[in-house]
Structures are given as structure tokens and as C-alpha cells.
Write a protein that holds these residues in place. Structure first.
Motif, mmCIF file in Angstrom:
data_model
loop_
_atom_site.group_PDB
_atom_site.id
_atom_site.type_symbol
_atom_site.label_atom_id
_atom_site.label_comp_id
_atom_site.label_asym_id
_atom_site.label_seq_id
_atom_site.Cartn_x
_atom_site.Cartn_y
_atom_site.Cartn_z
ATOM 1 N N ILE A 1 89.547 31.452 95.897
ATOM 2 C CA ILE A 1 89.365 30.936 97.256
ATOM 3 C C ILE A 1 90.564 30.102 97.699
ATOM 4 O O ILE A 1 90.507 29.416 98.724
ATOM 5 N N MET A 2 91.651 30.155 96.926
ATOM 6 C CA MET A 2 92.843 29.378 97.253
ATOM 7 C C MET A 2 94.080 30.123 96.771
ATOM 8 O O MET A 2 93.984 31.059 95.971
ATOM 9 N N SER A 3 95.231 29.724 97.260
ATOM 10 C CA SER A 3 96.483 30.347 96.829
ATOM 11 C C SER A 3 96.811 29.907 95.399
ATOM 12 O O SER A 3 96.288 28.897 94.908
ATOM 13 N N LEU A 4 97.687 30.657 94.746
ATOM 14 C CA LEU A 4 98.096 30.291 93.385
ATOM 15 C C LEU A 4 98.759 28.913 93.349
ATOM 16 O O LEU A 4 98.439 28.101 92.468
ATOM 17 N N PRO A 5 99.671 28.584 94.279
ATOM 18 C CA PRO A 5 100.232 27.225 94.270
ATOM 19 C C PRO A 5 99.180 26.133 94.441
ATOM 20 O O PRO A 5 99.267 25.075 93.809
ATOM 21 N N GLN A 6 98.186 26.392 95.299
ATOM 22 C CA GLN A 6 97.100 25.417 95.459
ATOM 23 C C GLN A 6 96.332 25.238 94.152
ATOM 24 O O GLN A 6 96.037 24.108 93.739
ATOM 25 N N ALA A 7 95.983 26.356 93.508
ATOM 26 C CA ALA A 7 95.228 26.291 92.260
ATOM 27 C C ALA A 7 96.014 25.546 91.192
ATOM 28 O O ALA A 7 95.460 24.713 90.458
ATOM 29 N N ASP A 8 97.308 25.823 91.107
ATOM 30 C CA ASP A 8 98.154 25.125 90.133
ATOM 31 C C ASP A 8 98.198 23.630 90.428
ATOM 32 O O ASP A 8 98.125 22.795 89.509
ATOM 33 N N HIS A 9 98.313 23.288 91.711
ATOM 34 C CA HIS A 9 98.362 21.879 92.112
ATOM 35 C C HIS A 9 97.077 21.150 91.718
ATOM 36 O O HIS A 9 97.126 20.062 91.121
ATOM 37 N N PHE A 10 95.938 21.748 92.049
ATOM 38 C CA PHE A 10 94.666 21.089 91.735
ATOM 39 C C PHE A 10 94.457 20.971 90.223
ATOM 40 O O PHE A 10 93.962 19.951 89.734
ATOM 41 N N PHE A 11 94.846 22.022 89.473
ATOM 42 C CA PHE A 11 94.686 21.950 88.019
ATOM 43 C C PHE A 11 95.486 20.778 87.454
ATOM 44 O O PHE A 11 94.955 19.972 86.661
ATOM 45 N N GLU A 12 96.753 20.675 87.825
ATOM 46 C CA GLU A 12 97.602 19.603 87.297
ATOM 47 C C GLU A 12 97.073 18.231 87.696
ATOM 48 O O GLU A 12 97.038 17.300 86.886
#
Length: 204
Positions: free
Chosen positions: A27-38
Motif C-alpha cells: 500500500i506504499m512505495s518501496l522508498p516509503q516502506a524502507d523509510h518506515f522500516f528504518e
């Protein structure tokens, strides 16, 4: 998300009966997912989970955290947690889950799995603190892992690989009729953060 994902209709219903589990994919872009994970990996107040089984305290490798709009208490496995206040990232992810699912949530239980050896045994989320038949929205960040459901009577098993940045929503009578788990795997997997947005029952 590839061309076939774009052509497929979302969300996809996973259960054939006795409840509803909708998988929305990413439900989000890969950069968004990476940002939230970190951000969550580094800023959430993670603690090793505790459970009291047959009077003995068990400490898990898996880490957990409990957040909410109020200092809600939540009791499971014979231990009680008090919710910490929302962080900026949790508010943003809650808004995403609510927009996609059409539901509202007031709390979030987070799990941190360091690698594939850590998982969760069969269980259902039917604690008395939770809204009866309330929706639970699960956002997955980090390593892809298989998630499984097992019917309590027929023992039918259904599995779904949860992608980085994906949303899965369990609702209706799902917890009454189905168990779910995150099986451990010997395949090499990096860390995974899972957020389960929930609704604690309030009486005001």
C-alpha cells in the motif's frame, strides 16, 4: 509491484468461510516502506516479550511494543502492557491502514522479528480488551514472511506471503473460527517489523 500486481484486483479475500481476511498487497512505495522500516526499527521502544505459561515466565527473542491514543492496558499470555503515546510514524501508518480498510483503530501492537528463526505460534486475537469482532490491520515491513491461517474445526490451512509495505486486514468472526501464526523458517531472512492496529474497547 509488477505488471501482474497492477492488473490484479485488490484487496484479495483469503478465507473461504467463517470470517474475512483481506490482503491488499503493498500500500506504499518501496522508498516509503524502507523509510518506515528504518524509523520504527530504530525509534520504537522495543522490549523482549513476556508470557506466563503454567506459572513460569518465558522471555522471547522476538521484541514487542504497545502504543495507543490513550494509555490503554492490554493483557495477553497472562501479562499486561500499558500503551505508550503515538509516534509520528505510527500516526502516519495508522492513517494509511484506516484509509485502505475503511476502519478506525486506537492502538497498535508491534512485533520485531530479527530473522527467520523467530516466529509466532498458532493463536487467535480474542482478548477481552479488544472490540468484539473488531478489525485488525496488519502492516508488514522488512523481510517477506509467510503468514498462515488454520480453521479451528476443519484444520484447513491457508497461507499468504506478506510483502514489504503490505497490508492485511482480519475482521468479522475470523478470530472465533481461525487461528493464525508466523511460522519460523530456516531460509535466510533479515529483520521484519509487523504492526497490528487494533481497537481497544472503551465505555465512555
Amino acid at each position: 509491484m509488477d505488471l501482474f500486481d497492477q492488473l490484479e484486483e485488490w484487496p484479495r479475500e483469503l478465507l473461504p468461510h467463517d470470517g474475512s481476511v483481506e490482503y491488499y498487497g503493498s500500500i506504499m512505495s518501496l522508498p516509503q516502506a524502507d523509510h518506515f522500516f528504518e524509523a520504527l526499527f530504530n525509534t520504537i521502544e522495543w522490549r523482549n516479550d513476556e508470557a506466563v505459561i503454567f506459572g513460569k515466565k518465558i522471555i522471547t527473542k522476538r521484541k514487542v511494543a504497545w502504543y495507543g491514543e490513550r494509555p490503554f492496558t492490554y493483557t495477553y499470555s497472562n501479562t499486561t502492557k500499558t500503551a505508550l503515546p503515538w509516534t509520528k510514524e505510527l500516526i502516519e501508518l495508522k492513517a494509511m491502514a484506516e484509509a485502505e480498510s475503511g476502519e478506525t483503530y486506537n492502538s497498535c501492537l508491534l512485533n520485531l522479528y530479527h530473522d527467520g528463526s523467530e516466529g509466532m505460534a498458532w493463536h487467535s486475537d480474542g482478548e477481552k480488551d479488544l472490540k468484539t469482532h473488531g478489525a485488525i490491520a496488519s502492516i508488514s515491513l522488512g523481510a517477506e514472511r509467510k503468514f498462515a491461517f488454520k480453521h479451528k474445526n476443519s484444520k484447513e490451512v491457508i497461507s499468504q506471503v506478506l510483502d514489504h509495505g503490505s497490508l492485511l486486514v482480519m475482521k468479522g468472526v475470523t478470530q472465533t473460527h481461525w487461528l493464525h501464526r508466523l511460522p519460523p523458517t530456516k531460509m535466510h531472512h533479515g529483520p521484519r517489523v509487523n504492526l497490528t492496529f487494533r481497537t481497544i474497547q472503551t465505555y465512555d
